[in-house]
Design a protein around this motif. Sequence first.
Motif, PDB file in Angstrom:
ATOM      1  N   LEU A   7       7.487 -15.789   4.049  1.00  0.00           N
ATOM      2  CA  LEU A   7       7.238 -14.930   2.888  1.00  0.00           C
ATOM      3  C   LEU A   7       5.967 -14.113   3.068  1.00  0.00           C
ATOM      4  O   LEU A   7       5.882 -12.926   2.695  1.00  0.00           O
ATOM      5  CB  LEU A   7       7.161 -15.781   1.629  1.00  0.00           C
ATOM      6  N   GLU A   8       4.914 -14.768   3.628  1.00  0.00           N
ATOM      7  CA  GLU A   8       3.672 -14.025   3.847  1.00  0.00           C
ATOM      8  C   GLU A   8       3.873 -12.884   4.842  1.00  0.00           C
ATOM      9  O   GLU A   8       3.327 -11.802   4.701  1.00  0.00           O
ATOM     10  CB  GLU A   8       2.590 -15.008   4.344  1.00  0.00           C
ATOM     11  N   GLU A   9       4.678 -13.181   5.902  1.00  0.00           N
ATOM     12  CA  GLU A   9       4.952 -12.124   6.893  1.00  0.00           C
ATOM     13  C   GLU A   9       5.687 -10.964   6.256  1.00  0.00           C
ATOM     14  O   GLU A   9       5.404  -9.805   6.503  1.00  0.00           O
ATOM     15  CB  GLU A   9       5.781 -12.719   8.049  1.00  0.00           C
ATOM     16  N   LYS A  10       6.669 -11.314   5.398  1.00  0.00           N
ATOM     17  CA  LYS A  10       7.402 -10.252   4.683  1.00  0.00           C
ATOM     18  C   LYS A  10       6.483  -9.493   3.750  1.00  0.00           C
ATOM     19  O   LYS A  10       6.593  -8.269   3.590  1.00  0.00           O
ATOM     20  CB  LYS A  10       8.558 -10.848   3.892  1.00  0.00           C
ATOM     21  N   ASP A  11       5.542 -10.256   3.128  1.00  0.00           N
ATOM     22  CA  ASP A  11       4.607  -9.599   2.216  1.00  0.00           C
ATOM     23  C   ASP A  11       3.713  -8.620   2.975  1.00  0.00           C
ATOM     24  O   ASP A  11       3.479  -7.499   2.528  1.00  0.00           O
ATOM     25  CB  ASP A  11       3.768 -10.665   1.508  1.00  0.00           C
ATOM     26  N   ARG A  12       3.219  -9.066   4.164  1.00  0.00           N
ATOM     27  CA  ARG A  12       2.401  -8.153   4.964  1.00  0.00           C
ATOM     28  C   ARG A  12       3.208  -6.931   5.419  1.00  0.00           C
ATOM     29  O   ARG A  12       2.716  -5.794   5.406  1.00  0.00           O
ATOM     30  CB  ARG A  12       1.831  -8.908   6.181  1.00  0.00           C
ATOM     31  N   ALA A  13       4.445  -7.157   5.847  1.00  0.00           N
ATOM     32  CA  ALA A  13       5.297  -6.026   6.273  1.00  0.00           C
ATOM     33  C   ALA A  13       5.553  -5.075   5.113  1.00  0.00           C
ATOM     34  O   ALA A  13       5.540  -3.844   5.268  1.00  0.00           O
ATOM     35  CB  ALA A  13       6.622  -6.556   6.850  1.00  0.00           C
ATOM     36  N   ALA A  14       5.766  -5.675   3.921  1.00  0.00           N
ATOM     37  CA  ALA A  14       5.993  -4.817   2.755  1.00  0.00           C
ATOM     38  C   ALA A  14       4.743  -4.021   2.420  1.00  0.00           C
ATOM     39  O   ALA A  14       4.815  -2.841   2.025  1.00  0.00           O
ATOM     40  CB  ALA A  14       6.428  -5.686   1.570  1.00  0.00           C
ATOM     41  N   LEU A  18       4.483  -0.175   2.381  1.00  0.00           N
ATOM     42  CA  LEU A  18       4.009   0.527   1.183  1.00  0.00           C
ATOM     43  C   LEU A  18       2.870   1.486   1.526  1.00  0.00           C
ATOM     44  O   LEU A  18       2.825   2.622   1.035  1.00  0.00           O
ATOM     45  CB  LEU A  18       3.548  -0.505   0.156  1.00  0.00           C
ATOM     46  N   ALA A  19       1.955   1.031   2.406  1.00  0.00           N
ATOM     47  CA  ALA A  19       0.856   1.920   2.804  1.00  0.00           C
ATOM     48  C   ALA A  19       1.379   3.136   3.559  1.00  0.00           C
ATOM     49  O   ALA A  19       0.919   4.267   3.352  1.00  0.00           O
ATOM     50  CB  ALA A  19      -0.148   1.139   3.669  1.00  0.00           C
ATOM     51  N   SER A  20       2.386   2.850   4.430  1.00  0.00           N
ATOM     52  CA  SER A  20       2.958   3.986   5.188  1.00  0.00           C
ATOM     53  C   SER A  20       3.639   4.972   4.245  1.00  0.00           C
ATOM     54  O   SER A  20       3.494   6.199   4.375  1.00  0.00           O
ATOM     55  CB  SER A  20       3.945   3.451   6.230  1.00  0.00           C
ATOM     56  N   LEU A  21       4.396   4.399   3.277  1.00  0.00           N
ATOM     57  CA  LEU A  21       5.067   5.285   2.325  1.00  0.00           C
ATOM     58  C   LEU A  21       4.059   6.051   1.471  1.00  0.00           C
ATOM     59  O   LEU A  21       4.258   7.233   1.145  1.00  0.00           O
ATOM     60  CB  LEU A  21       6.005   4.461   1.433  1.00  0.00           C
ATOM     61  N   ALA A  22       2.965   5.358   1.097  1.00  0.00           N
ATOM     62  CA  ALA A  22       1.932   6.043   0.323  1.00  0.00           C
ATOM     63  C   ALA A  22       1.297   7.172   1.139  1.00  0.00           C
ATOM     64  O   ALA A  22       1.038   8.272   0.634  1.00  0.00           O
ATOM     65  CB  ALA A  22       0.871   5.031  -0.127  1.00  0.00           C
ATOM     66  N   GLU A  23       1.057   6.872   2.450  1.00  0.00           N
ATOM     67  CA  GLU A  23       0.473   7.918   3.317  1.00  0.00           C
ATOM     68  C   GLU A  23       1.435   9.094   3.473  1.00  0.00           C
ATOM     69  O   GLU A  23       1.037  10.253   3.422  1.00  0.00           O
ATOM     70  CB  GLU A  23       0.151   7.311   4.687  1.00  0.00           C
ATOM     71  N   GLN A  24       2.746   8.746   3.643  1.00  0.00           N
ATOM     72  CA  GLN A  24       3.741   9.824   3.747  1.00  0.00           C
ATOM     73  C   GLN A  24       3.818  10.632   2.445  1.00  0.00           C
ATOM     74  O   GLN A  24       3.940  11.857   2.462  1.00  0.00           O
ATOM     75  CB  GLN A  24       5.113   9.245   4.084  1.00  0.00           C
ATOM     76  N   ALA A  25       3.737   9.909   1.322  1.00  0.00           N
ATOM     77  CA  ALA A  25       3.784  10.617   0.037  1.00  0.00           C
ATOM     78  C   ALA A  25       2.581  11.535  -0.107  1.00  0.00           C
ATOM     79  O   ALA A  25       2.698  12.669  -0.605  1.00  0.00           O
ATOM     80  CB  ALA A  25       3.824   9.593  -1.116  1.00  0.00           C
ATOM     81  N   GLU A  26       1.422  11.025   0.348  1.00  0.00           N
ATOM     82  CA  GLU A  26       0.221  11.879   0.275  1.00  0.00           C
ATOM     83  C   GLU A  26       0.379  13.107   1.166  1.00  0.00           C
ATOM     84  O   GLU A  26       0.010  14.227   0.790  1.00  0.00           O
ATOM     85  CB  GLU A  26      -1.001  11.058   0.713  1.00  0.00           C
ATOM     86  N   GLY A  27       0.962  12.883   2.386  1.00  0.00           N
ATOM     87  CA  GLY A  27       1.201  14.035   3.271  1.00  0.00           C
ATOM     88  C   GLY A  27       2.182  15.017   2.658  1.00  0.00           C
ATOM     89  O   GLY A  27       1.986  16.246   2.752  1.00  0.00           O
ATOM     90  N   LYS A  28       3.231  14.477   2.055  1.00  0.00           N
ATOM     91  CA  LYS A  28       4.199  15.371   1.399  1.00  0.00           C
ATOM     92  C   LYS A  28       3.551  16.139   0.267  1.00  0.00           C
ATOM     93  O   LYS A  28       3.827  17.332   0.052  1.00  0.00           O
ATOM     94  CB  LYS A  28       5.384  14.555   0.873  1.00  0.00           C
TER      95      LYS A  28
END
Length: 371
Positions: A7-14, A18-28
């Motif tokens: 679960l912790e590994e999944k939490d870190r991956a999530a 989420l950070a990648s999606l946030a960065e992509q959203a900021e780029g968009k």
Amino acid sequence: EIARNALEEKDRAAALLLASLAEQAEGKRRLVEERRRRKTGHEEALVALDASMAAGREEIERAAIGLSEMQDRIDGRVAELASAASRLAEAEEELRRARAQASEAMERQSSERLRLQRIEMDIQALDALLHQRYEVRLADLPPVSVGEEPAAADAEVGELEARAEACRERMTAMGEVNLASLEEHGELSERYAFLSSQKEDLERSLDDLVKAIQRINRTTRERFARAFEEINGKFAELFPRLFQGGRAQLRLLEEENLLESGVEIFVQLPGKKALPLHSLSGGESALTAISLIFSIFLVKPSPFCLLDEVDAPLDDANVDRFNGMVREMSSNYQFLLITHNKRTMELADVLYGITMEKPGISKTVSVKLTG
């Protein structure tokens, strides 16, 4: 523990996702803002372009009005020139008639002078003969009247002798007659005839020269028009082959005056609007010039064609199309190419290079690429 670690590994991956999606959203978001700013800039540029186009239309309209006025002035000047030429022709015709009349008058005057001199010489001869035989001058003889008696004539003998003596003294004082005047008149007449013939020869030569110039101009215009049409047709044929599309055309700046008209090149590249030659890039201008040179060469061929680094501004694709055209034409003509392009060197049958093995000493190296 294993489930917790998973679960912790999944939490870190999530979290990473989420950070990648946030960065992509900021780029968009930044991209959207940038495109909004560019859109605003484009709209402002479009407004400025519309204003510039409107000003350009007004300037074109004013220029058209000025051109029309200038054409009217030119037409007026042409009419004035034609009228002046007509007046000049009339004045020349009047001058020619006046010269002819003056020449006729001079001839008549010379003839009358010659006849007068002959009459004077005849009178002098008669006067001398009368003086030798009778010691009497013609000027001293009284007018003869019908029915005059001899006695009256005898009474006047003394008076006549006195008058004859006075006439002798006057003749002696007058001196001798200039007998060389006839020779001088003959010499002057011959010189006048010679100068008149020279003038007629010059006028005929001038007329022949004017006719020759007109004939040369007419032939030159015909040959230029024929060569221009042929070169324009070849240019329109070769340009699309070198550019893989588009069209090109040669235009005369003054179609009414072929001998002094300039020639302007208009081309339309594939996917672009028609532009004059100075609006193209360096490579496009070079390839257009190459197509025009080949068009002229095909209309007026020669045993060989020398091209000096014409492929320097071209990219690889244009160099390949240029080489293909040279390869096609080399079956009928010999090409001498000065180049630094490897693709063009691969096209050649024989290569000649200059190398400097020692400083200041150049050496020519040749390589024959065909068997």
